[in-house]
Design a protein around this motif. Structure first.
Motif, PDB file in Angstrom:
ATOM      1  N   GLY A 114       0.806  -1.214   0.000  1.00 13.82           N
ATOM      2  CA  GLY A 114       0.000   0.000   0.000  1.00 13.82           C
ATOM      3  C   GLY A 114       0.835   1.257   0.000  1.00 13.82           C
ATOM      4  N   GLY A 115       2.026   1.195  -0.602  1.00 13.76           N
ATOM      5  CA  GLY A 115       2.913   2.347  -0.660  1.00 13.76           C
ATOM      6  C   GLY A 115       3.702   2.594   0.613  1.00 13.76           C
ATOM      7  N   LYS A 116       3.493   1.782   1.654  1.00  5.34           N
ATOM      8  CA  LYS A 116       4.189   1.953   2.925  1.00  5.34           C
ATOM      9  C   LYS A 116       5.308   0.914   3.070  1.00  5.34           C
ATOM     10  CE  LYS A 116       0.123   3.773   5.320  1.00  5.34           C
ATOM     11  NZ  LYS A 116      -0.794   3.602   6.483  1.00  5.34           N
ATOM     12  N   ILE A 117       6.479   1.385   3.482  1.00  2.31           N
ATOM     13  CA  ILE A 117       7.637   0.506   3.649  1.00  2.31           C
ATOM     14  C   ILE A 117       7.587  -0.141   5.030  1.00  2.31           C
ATOM     15  CG2 ILE A 117      10.151   0.346   3.682  1.00  2.31           C
ATOM     16  CD1 ILE A 117      10.244   2.802   1.870  1.00  2.31           C
ATOM     17  N   LEU A 118       7.423  -1.467   5.070  1.00  2.00           N
ATOM     18  CA  LEU A 118       7.446  -2.177   6.340  1.00  2.00           C
ATOM     19  C   LEU A 118       8.860  -2.597   6.725  1.00  2.00           C
ATOM     20  CD1 LEU A 118       4.392  -2.343   5.539  1.00  2.00           C
ATOM     21  CD2 LEU A 118       4.347  -4.530   6.777  1.00  2.00           C
ATOM     22  N   ARG A 119       9.713  -2.802   5.692  1.00  4.35           N
ATOM     23  CA  ARG A 119      11.120  -3.119   5.957  1.00  4.35           C
ATOM     24  C   ARG A 119      11.940  -2.738   4.736  1.00  4.35           C
ATOM     25  NH1 ARG A 119      13.472  -8.484   9.075  1.00  4.35           N
ATOM     26  NH2 ARG A 119      15.417  -7.479   9.698  1.00  4.35           N
ATOM     27  N   ASP A 120      13.150  -2.255   5.011  1.00  5.42           N
ATOM     28  CA  ASP A 120      14.042  -1.843   3.930  1.00  5.42           C
ATOM     29  C   ASP A 120      14.773  -3.037   3.340  1.00  5.42           C
ATOM     30  OD1 ASP A 120      13.547   0.936   3.897  1.00  5.42           O
ATOM     31  OD2 ASP A 120      14.761   1.185   5.715  1.00  5.42           O
ATOM     32  N   ASN A 121      15.450  -2.758   2.245  1.00  2.00           N
ATOM     33  CA  ASN A 121      16.230  -3.784   1.560  1.00  2.00           C
ATOM     34  C   ASN A 121      17.330  -4.349   2.452  1.00  2.00           C
ATOM     35  OD1 ASN A 121      17.306  -5.213  -0.823  1.00  2.00           O
ATOM     36  ND2 ASN A 121      18.998  -3.765  -0.605  1.00  2.00           N
ATOM     37  N   ILE A 122      17.564  -5.651   2.339  1.00  6.18           N
ATOM     38  CA  ILE A 122      18.638  -6.327   3.080  1.00  6.18           C
ATOM     39  C   ILE A 122      19.437  -7.156   2.082  1.00  6.18           C
ATOM     40  CG2 ILE A 122      19.186  -8.027   4.866  1.00  6.18           C
ATOM     41  CD1 ILE A 122      16.591  -7.264   6.264  1.00  6.18           C
ATOM     42  N   GLN A 123      20.733  -6.972   2.049  1.00  3.92           N
ATOM     43  CA  GLN A 123      21.569  -7.729   1.121  1.00  3.92           C
ATOM     44  C   GLN A 123      21.531  -9.210   1.477  1.00  3.92           C
ATOM     45  OE1 GLN A 123      23.163  -6.696  -1.641  1.00  3.92           O
ATOM     46  NE2 GLN A 123      22.250  -4.679  -1.324  1.00  3.92           N
ATOM     47  N   ASN A 124      21.205 -10.020   0.467  1.00  9.68           N
ATOM     48  CA  ASN A 124      21.114 -11.451   0.689  1.00  9.68           C
ATOM     49  C   ASN A 124      21.350 -12.158  -0.634  1.00  9.68           C
ATOM     50  OD1 ASN A 124      19.890 -14.176   0.976  1.00  9.68           O
ATOM     51  ND2 ASN A 124      19.215 -13.419   2.965  1.00  9.68           N
ATOM     52  N   SER A 125      22.333 -13.055  -0.659  1.00 11.19           N
ATOM     53  CA  SER A 125      22.710 -13.710  -1.916  1.00 11.19           C
ATOM     54  C   SER A 125      21.631 -14.676  -2.413  1.00 11.19           C
ATOM     55  CB  SER A 125      24.024 -14.478  -1.741  1.00 11.19           C
ATOM     56  OG  SER A 125      23.905 -15.458  -0.708  1.00 11.19           O
ATOM     57  N   LEU A 126      20.809 -15.195  -1.519  1.00 12.90           N
ATOM     58  CA  LEU A 126      19.740 -16.103  -1.930  1.00 12.90           C
ATOM     59  C   LEU A 126      18.470 -15.334  -2.293  1.00 12.90           C
ATOM     60  CD1 LEU A 126      18.864 -19.067  -2.314  1.00 12.90           C
ATOM     61  CD2 LEU A 126      18.052 -19.021   0.057  1.00 12.90           C
ATOM     62  N   LEU A 127      18.108 -14.367  -1.470  1.00 11.07           N
ATOM     63  CA  LEU A 127      16.937 -13.530  -1.744  1.00 11.07           C
ATOM     64  C   LEU A 127      17.390 -12.353  -2.595  1.00 11.07           C
ATOM     65  CD1 LEU A 127      15.347 -13.600   1.832  1.00 11.07           C
ATOM     66  CD2 LEU A 127      15.090 -15.249  -0.035  1.00 11.07           C
ATOM     67  N   ASN A 128      17.722 -12.660  -3.831  1.00 12.60           N
ATOM     68  CA  ASN A 128      18.413 -11.702  -4.699  1.00 12.60           C
ATOM     69  C   ASN A 128      17.521 -11.061  -5.748  1.00 12.60           C
ATOM     70  OD1 ASN A 128      17.965 -13.954  -6.260  1.00 12.60           O
ATOM     71  ND2 ASN A 128      20.055 -14.135  -7.032  1.00 12.60           N
ATOM     72  N   GLY A 129      16.197 -11.141  -5.558  1.00 12.83           N
ATOM     73  CA  GLY A 129      15.288 -10.581  -6.548  1.00 12.83           C
ATOM     74  C   GLY A 129      14.197  -9.742  -5.914  1.00 12.83           C
ATOM     75  N   TYR A 130      13.560  -8.930  -6.744  1.00  9.33           N
ATOM     76  CA  TYR A 130      12.511  -8.023  -6.276  1.00  9.33           C
ATOM     77  C   TYR A 130      11.356  -8.026  -7.279  1.00  9.33           C
ATOM     78  CZ  TYR A 130      16.541  -6.372  -3.627  1.00  9.33           C
ATOM     79  OH  TYR A 130      17.661  -6.316  -2.832  1.00  9.33           O
ATOM     80  N   ILE A 131      10.163  -8.253  -6.790  1.00 10.29           N
ATOM     81  CA  ILE A 131       8.966  -8.070  -7.589  1.00 10.29           C
ATOM     82  C   ILE A 131       8.310  -6.794  -7.080  1.00 10.29           C
ATOM     83  CG2 ILE A 131       7.837  -9.771  -6.056  1.00 10.29           C
ATOM     84  CD1 ILE A 131       6.577  -8.789  -9.572  1.00 10.29           C
ATOM     85  N   PHE A 132       8.035  -5.853  -7.980  1.00 17.12           N
ATOM     86  CA  PHE A 132       7.364  -4.630  -7.540  1.00 17.12           C
ATOM     87  C   PHE A 132       6.429  -4.116  -8.618  1.00 17.12           C
ATOM     88  CE2 PHE A 132      11.664  -3.516  -8.970  1.00 17.12           C
ATOM     89  CZ  PHE A 132      11.433  -2.555  -9.946  1.00 17.12           C
ATOM     90  N   ILE A 133       5.431  -3.376  -8.177  1.00 25.32           N
ATOM     91  CA  ILE A 133       4.456  -2.730  -9.054  1.00 25.32           C
ATOM     92  C   ILE A 133       4.476  -1.244  -8.719  1.00 25.32           C
ATOM     93  CG2 ILE A 133       2.039  -2.594  -9.752  1.00 25.32           C
ATOM     94  CD1 ILE A 133       1.717  -5.504  -8.923  1.00 25.32           C
ATOM     95  N   ASP A 134       4.765  -0.411  -9.708  1.00 26.39           N
ATOM     96  CA  ASP A 134       4.922   1.020  -9.438  1.00 26.39           C
ATOM     97  C   ASP A 134       3.572   1.725  -9.359  1.00 26.39           C
ATOM     98  OD1 ASP A 134       4.050   1.482 -12.045  1.00 26.39           O
ATOM     99  OD2 ASP A 134       6.068   1.845 -12.828  1.00 26.39           O
ATOM    100  N   GLN A 135       3.635   3.035  -9.201  1.00 21.89           N
ATOM    101  CA  GLN A 135       2.411   3.807  -9.037  1.00 21.89           C
ATOM    102  C   GLN A 135       1.563   3.830 -10.308  1.00 21.89           C
ATOM    103  OE1 GLN A 135       1.534   4.676  -6.153  1.00 21.89           O
ATOM    104  NE2 GLN A 135       3.430   4.599  -4.982  1.00 21.89           N
ATOM    105  N   ASN A 136       2.170   3.504 -11.438  1.00 21.95           N
ATOM    106  CA  ASN A 136       1.434   3.426 -12.693  1.00 21.95           C
ATOM    107  C   ASN A 136       0.970   2.006 -12.999  1.00 21.95           C
ATOM    108  OD1 ASN A 136       1.768   6.228 -13.335  1.00 21.95           O
ATOM    109  ND2 ASN A 136       3.895   5.777 -13.924  1.00 21.95           N
ATOM    110  N   ASN A 137       1.109   1.123 -12.001  1.00 25.95           N
ATOM    111  CA  ASN A 137       0.697  -0.281 -12.118  1.00 25.95           C
ATOM    112  C   ASN A 137       1.445  -1.028 -13.216  1.00 25.95           C
ATOM    113  OD1 ASN A 137      -1.284  -0.584 -10.001  1.00 25.95           O
ATOM    114  ND2 ASN A 137      -2.571   0.819 -11.183  1.00 25.95           N
ATOM    115  N   ILE A 138       2.715  -0.713 -13.333  1.00 27.01           N
ATOM    116  CA  ILE A 138       3.614  -1.473 -14.205  1.00 27.01           C
ATOM    117  C   ILE A 138       4.437  -2.405 -13.323  1.00 27.01           C
ATOM    118  CG2 ILE A 138       5.544  -1.346 -15.822  1.00 27.01           C
ATOM    119  CD1 ILE A 138       4.491   1.376 -16.702  1.00 27.01           C
ATOM    120  N   ALA A 139       4.396  -3.683 -13.618  1.00 29.29           N
ATOM    121  CA  ALA A 139       5.078  -4.684 -12.798  1.00 29.29           C
ATOM    122  C   ALA A 139       6.455  -4.996 -13.355  1.00 29.29           C
ATOM    123  CB  ALA A 139       4.244  -5.957 -12.721  1.00 29.29           C
ATOM    124  N   SER A 140       7.407  -5.268 -12.447  1.00 27.58           N
ATOM    125  CA  SER A 140       8.770  -5.595 -12.856  1.00 27.58           C
ATOM    126  C   SER A 140       9.368  -6.600 -11.889  1.00 27.58           C
ATOM    127  CB  SER A 140       9.659  -4.340 -12.870  1.00 27.58           C
ATOM    128  OG  SER A 140       9.174  -3.372 -13.768  1.00 27.58           O
TER     129      SER A 140
END
Length: 257
Positions: A114-140
Motif C-alpha cells: 500500500g505504498g508503505k515501507i514495512l522493511r528496507d532492503n537487506i543484502q542477501n545472496s539467496l533472496l536476490n530478486g525483487y517483484i514490484f508494481i509502481d504507481q502506474n501499475n507497471i510490474a517488474s
C-alpha cells in the motif's frame, strides 16, 4: 460292537477335520467393500501442464493477470490469517503466498504494501530478486530494489529466470517441495505459477531444479523473468478451479480482487 462303532465315528470325524480343517490359503483379494484403495490423482486443472524432469513428473499450473492493478500485497506476519478466510470474507477472489519471513515474524527483506515501507532492503545472496508494481501499475522483476516510489514491493528469491535465461542454482540442503513462483511476461502481465507433484500436492521439485521445470512453459507463457516465492507447507495457490492451501502460517499474501 458299541466300541467298534464309536471308533469308526471318531475316525470319520478326524478324517473330515483333516480335509476341511486345513488353513485356508492366503489371498490378496478382498471384498470390494473393504478393499483399501489409493485415490487416483485429480485430472489436470485448466491452465496447467505436466512436465517430466529428472525421472519425475511435475504439474505446473498458472494464473495470468494482464492488469497488475488488481494485485495487492497483504502482510500477515502477526495477523496469522488464512487464505481461506481472505476468500470467504470476500477480501480476495484469488490468493497466492508471498515471500519468506523470520522467526520473529518479520519480512526477510524489502517489503512495501500500500505504498508503505514495512522493511528496507537487506543484502542477501539467496533472496536476490525483487517483484514490484509502481504507481502506474507497471510490474517488474529486477535484481536490485526499485529506485522510485512503488505501490508494492517484495524482496525474495532466488531469481529463476532473468531476461529469458534460466538461472543455474546451487542450493545447500535442497529438498523436494511444492514451489510457488511469480513471473513477468513479454507483454508485462504478472504470472503466478505453482509446481507440484500430481500424486501429492505437498511435494514438488528441488529448488535447483525449478528453472528446468519452468523452461517447459517459458515459450508458452512468454516468460521473461521469474522469481521464487515461499513454498512447501507455507505455500498457497487458489485460483477458483485449483485450491492448494497452506499447512503453516503464511507471512504475506498476494491478493487478487
Amino acid at each position: 460292537m458299541r466300541i467298534l462303532l464309536a471308533s469308526v465315528v471318531l475316525i470319520s470325524v478326524v478324517a473330515i477335520l483333516l480335509v476341511f480343517g486345513k488353513p485356508m490359503p492366503v489371498t490378496t483379494e478382498h471384498p470390494s467393500s473393504s478393499t483399501p484403495t489409493i485415490s487416483p490423482s485429480l485430472p489436470p486443472p485448466n491452465q496447467s501442464i505436466d512436465i517430466p524432469v529428472g525421472g519425475r513428473t511435475y504439474r505446473v499450473a498458472w494464473l495470468i493477470l494482464p492488469d497488475p492493478s488488481t494485485i495487492s500485497l497483504i502482510p500477515n506476519f502477526t495477523q496469522k490469517r488464512t487464505a481461506r478466510s481472505l476468500i470467504d470474507n470476500n477480501d480476495c477472489s484469488k490468493v497466492i503466498n508471498g515471500g519468506f519471513y523470520t522467526k520473529d515474524n518479520q519480512p526477510t527483506g524489502l517489503f512495501v504494501a500500500g505504498g508503505k515501507i514495512l522493511r528496507d532492503n537487506i543484502q542477501n545472496s539467496l533472496l536476490n530478486g525483487y517483484i514490484f508494481i509502481d504507481q502506474n501499475n507497471i510490474a517488474s522483476i529486477q535484481a536490485s530494489p526499485p529506485e522510485a516510489s512503488v505501490r508494492l514491493a517484495l524482496q525474495t528469491g532466488p531469481i529463476l529466470i532473468r531476461g529469458g535465461k534460466m538461472a543455474t542454482l546451487a542450493i545447500r540442503d535442497d529438498e523436494f517441495a511444492r514451489r510457488v513462483v511469480v513471473g513477468i511476461s513479454q507483454k508485462g502481465a504478472v504470472i503466478f505459477l505453482t509446481i507440484y507433484d500430481p500424486e501429492n500436492s505437498w511435494n514438488g521439485p528441488k529448488l535447483a531444479d525449478t528453472p528446468g521445470v519452468l523452461s517447459g512453459v517459458m515459450e508458452r507463457l512468454q516468460l521473461t523473468d521469474a522469481l521464487n516465492l515461499d513454498g512447501g507447507s507455507a505455500s498457497v495457490f487458489t485460483r477458483g478451479d485449483l485450491s492448494l492451501q497452506e499447512l503453516t502460517s503464511v507471512g504475506s499474501f498476494f491478493c487478487i480482487k
